[in-house]
Motif scaffolding. Structure first.
Motif, mmCIF file in Angstrom:
data_model
loop_
_atom_site.group_PDB
_atom_site.id
_atom_site.type_symbol
_atom_site.label_atom_id
_atom_site.label_comp_id
_atom_site.label_asym_id
_atom_site.label_seq_id
_atom_site.Cartn_x
_atom_site.Cartn_y
_atom_site.Cartn_z
ATOM 1 N N ALA A 210 0.902 -1.201 0.020
ATOM 2 C CA ALA A 210 0.081 0.143 0.133
ATOM 3 C C ALA A 210 0.820 1.565 -0.074
ATOM 4 C CB ALA A 210 -0.821 -0.027 1.308
ATOM 5 N N GLN B 7 3.607 1.605 -1.194
ATOM 6 C CA GLN B 7 4.407 1.722 -2.588
ATOM 7 C C GLN B 7 3.228 2.457 -3.466
ATOM 8 O OE1 GLN B 7 7.725 1.360 -3.701
ATOM 9 N NE2 GLN B 7 6.931 2.448 -5.372
ATOM 10 N N PHE B 8 2.084 1.822 -3.310
ATOM 11 C CA PHE B 8 0.732 2.432 -4.154
ATOM 12 C C PHE B 8 0.656 3.934 -3.873
ATOM 13 C CE2 PHE B 8 -3.803 3.315 -4.971
ATOM 14 C CZ PHE B 8 -3.717 2.852 -6.355
ATOM 15 N N ASP C 188 3.464 5.899 -5.540
ATOM 16 C CA ASP C 188 3.211 5.968 -6.933
ATOM 17 C C ASP C 188 2.036 7.022 -7.425
ATOM 18 O OD1 ASP C 188 5.275 4.300 -7.178
ATOM 19 O OD2 ASP C 188 4.174 2.337 -7.551
ATOM 20 N N ASN C 189 1.200 7.146 -6.528
ATOM 21 C CA ASN C 189 -0.110 7.853 -7.022
ATOM 22 C C ASN C 189 -0.381 9.225 -6.400
ATOM 23 O OD1 ASN C 189 -1.976 5.841 -8.936
ATOM 24 N ND2 ASN C 189 -0.960 4.598 -7.474
ATOM 25 N N GLU D 135 -8.526 0.473 -8.383
ATOM 26 C CA GLU D 135 -6.979 0.702 -9.104
ATOM 27 C C GLU D 135 -6.025 0.053 -8.017
ATOM 28 O OE1 GLU D 135 -4.101 2.012 -11.660
ATOM 29 O OE2 GLU D 135 -6.176 1.687 -11.770
ATOM 30 N N PHE D 136 -6.196 0.046 -6.827
ATOM 31 C CA PHE D 136 -5.120 -0.637 -6.026
ATOM 32 C C PHE D 136 -5.192 -2.175 -6.335
ATOM 33 C CE2 PHE D 136 -4.310 -3.033 -2.080
ATOM 34 C CZ PHE D 136 -2.816 -2.466 -1.755
ATOM 35 N N ASN E 149 -4.211 -3.295 -10.147
ATOM 36 C CA ASN E 149 -3.122 -2.824 -10.597
ATOM 37 C C ASN E 149 -1.818 -2.693 -9.602
ATOM 38 O OD1 ASN E 149 -3.615 -2.578 -13.602
ATOM 39 N ND2 ASN E 149 -4.889 -0.588 -13.069
ATOM 40 N N GLY E 150 -2.326 -1.890 -8.518
ATOM 41 C CA GLY E 150 -1.292 -1.914 -7.455
ATOM 42 C C GLY E 150 -0.680 -3.188 -6.962
ATOM 43 N N GLY F 167 4.245 -6.676 -6.276
ATOM 44 C CA GLY F 167 3.495 -6.590 -5.152
ATOM 45 C C GLY F 167 3.264 -8.149 -4.740
#
Length: 434
Positions: A73, A75-76, A79-80, A338-339, A342-343, A349
Motif C-alpha cells: 500500500a 508503494q501504491f 506512485d499515485n 485501481e489498487f 493494478n497496485g 506486489g
C-alpha cells in the motif's frame, strides 16, 4: 505533499474457537493457520467497533498480514500521490460487514476466499474489474476459489492446503499411501520412540477441515459440483457410499480401532507434539513450518502432499486462498479498484506479499521464482493444486459443527454409518431452513 500513513486499530477481544475451520473445524486454535479463517473471529460484542481512518484509501486486514499489506500500500501511495491507511482489525470479517453497511468501512479488505459467499450475500463487496483471462498468470484453482456466481470478487495472493510432515528420525521416507505412513509411525510407537503415529487435529468437537483428505480418499465429499465446477449445496455426499466408507475408515483408525486418530489430539497440541519429537507424522499446513523447523531442525523432517489410502482415491485437502476485495460502500471505490487490479496485481506486489505474509504465492511467476529457495512452499503449492477450493457458499456455515462433532464421535467409538447419516440429515435440514 505526499503523505503515506499506516494505522493499527487493534480492538481488544476474546478469541473464541469456532465450530468450523476456515469457516469451520471446531478445534482449531491460534497454533493453526494464521492466515485462514480457521479460528473464529471475536464476537463484535466483545470489542469496540473499529473506526475508519481518514486517508484517501483505507485498507482493513488482520495483524498477521499488516506488514505485507502496508508495504504494498505504501508503494501504491507513493506512485499515485495519495494517502493510504492500513488498519489491523481483530474481527475483520464481521466488523467489515457491519461498517460497510453503515458506510464507514474501508475501501479494501483482505481475507480468506471462503468469506465471499457471506460478503456477497450481505452486499459487502463488488466484483473486480478483471476477467479470468486477465488473471491467466494465477493458479487456476486460486481463481476458481475467488469466483462466485460467475464473477471474480477477489485477487488471490497466497494459497494454502494441508500437507504431510514426517520426522526423519522415525519415518524417514516419503510415502505412496496413508497406510504406509501409519505403518511407519506405528513402528515408532511400538518401539517406544514416540507417543503417536500420525497427528490429525480433531479434539472433542472434531475438525472437518483436517479430516477432509481422509473423507475424499475414501470417495466421500461435502457438496457435489455442477458441470461448471461450482458447488451444489443440495448434493451432500457424507452419506454416499464413499462417505460411509470414510466413516468406517475413521472408526477403524479411531480409539476403538488402531488408535491412530485420537480426540486428545487437537489444534491446541497437534503441531507442538510433532515439533517436540513426540509424534512420527503430522497433517498440517504451512502455518506449522516455523514450529517444525525450530523443533526438528531444517533437515529433521520430510514434507509431501498427503497421499491417499492404498487402492483408493487421491486425498484432496481443501484449498484456501487469501485475497484482496473491493468494498461495495467504500468512500473511494475508484482508488480501491485501481489498487487491487493494478497496485497489487503484479509480480512486485505479489513478491512483497509472499516475503512478508509467508504463504505460497498464487501468481505462478512468483511461485516459480521462489521454488528453489523454498521447496517446502512448493510442496504446499502442489498440495493446493491437488485440492478443492473451500466452498465459499453461505451454506458452509451449516456444515462445520455437525460434521466435526460426527467425526469426533466416530473416533470415540460411535456407530460410523448412523452417525454420518445423522450428520448429513442435520446439515441438510439446516441448509433447507436457512
Amino acid at each position: 505533499m505526499r503523505r503515506i500513513t499506516s494505522t493499527v486499530a487493534m480492538m481488544a477481544g476474546v478469541t473464541l474457537l469456532a465450530a468450523a475451520c476456515s469457516g469451520g473445524g471446531g478445534s482449531t486454535s491460534a497454533e493453526e493457520s494464521p492466515s485462514s479463517s480457521a479460528a473464529a473471529e471475536p464476537s463484535a460484542s466483545e470489542s469496540a467497533p473499529p473506526v475508519r481512518g481518514d486517508e484517501e484509501l483505507v485498507i482493513w486486514t488482520d495483524a498477521l498480514k499488516l506488514d505485507a499489506v502496508r508495504a504494498v500500500a505504501d508503494q501504491f501511495a507513493e506512485d499515485n500521490g495519495i494517502t493510504v491507511g492500513v488498519q489491523a482489525i481483530v474481527n475483520t470479517r464481521t466488523d467489515f460487514i457491519t461498517a460497510n453497511a453503515a458506510g464507514n468501512g474501508p475501501d479494501v479488505v483482505v481475507g480468506a476466499h471462503d468469506w465471499i459467499g457471506q460478503l456477497v450475500q450481505n452486499g459487502a463487496i463488488d466484483p473486480l474489474q478483471l476477467s479470468a483471462a486477465d488473471l491467466g498468470g494465477y493458479a487456476e484453482n486460486a481463481i476458481q476459489a475467488v469466483t462466485y456466481d460467475g464473477q471474480i470478487y477477489g485477487l488471490p495472493y497466497g494459497v494454502e492446503a494441508l500437507g504431510l510432515y514426517c520426522n526423519k528420525a522415525y519415518a524417514p521416507d516419503t510415502y505412496a499411501s496413508l497406510d504406509d505412513v501409519i505403518a511407519a509411525g506405528q513402528a515408532a510407537v511400538d518401539a517406544g520412540q514416540v507417543e503417536t503415529s500420525l497427528n490429525v487435529a480433531q479434539g472433542d468437537v472434531g475438525d472437518a477441515y483436517h479430516m477432509q483428505p481422509i473423507l475424499t480418499s475414501m470417495g466421500g465429499y461435502l457438496f457435489g459440483q455442477n458441470p461448471d465446477g461450482t458447488y451444489n449445496p443440495e448434493d451432500l455426499g457424507l452419506a454416499s457410499p464413499g462417505g460411509l466408507a470414510a466413516a468406517q475408515k475413521i472408526f477403524d483408525l479411531g480409539e476403538q480401532g488402531s488408535n491412530v486418530l485420537r480426540r486428545s489430539i487437537s489444534g491446541d497440541n497437534s503441531i507442538a507434539l510433532f515439533a517436540e519429537g513426540r509424534a512420527a507424522c503430522l497433517i498440517s499446513g504451512p502455518w506449522a513450518l516455523a514450529d517444525v523447523r525450530e523443533g526438528l531442525g531444517e533437515d529433521g523432517y520430510t514434507l509431501q502432499p498427503i497421499p491417499g489410502f492404498a487402492g483408493q482415491q487421491p486425498a484432496q485437502p481443501f484449498l484456501g486462498a487469501q485475497a484482496f476485495y473491493v468494498a461495495a460502500n467504500g468512500q473511494n471505490k475508484t482508488f480501491a479498484q485501481e489498487f487491487v487490479t493494478n497496485g497489487v496485481n503484479n509480480a512486485e506486489g505479489m513478491t512483497t506479499m509472499y516475503e512478508l505474509a509467508n504463504l505460497p504465492p498464487a501468481l505462478t511467476e512468483v511461485r516459480q521464482s521462489i521454488a528453489a529457495d523454498n521447496p517446502d512452499f512448493e510442496v504446499f503449492a502442489q498440495a493446493a493444486d491437488n485440492g478443492n477450493p473451500m466452498p465459499a457458499v453461505p451454506a458452509m456455515a451449516e456444515v462445520w459443527a455437525p460434521l466435526g462433532q460426527a467425526y469426533s464421535a466416530i473416533i470415540g467409538g460411535a456407530d460410523p454409518a448412523s452417525t454420518m447419516q445423522q450428520a448429513q440429515d442435520t446439515i441438510a435440514a439446516a441448509i433447507a431452513a436457512s
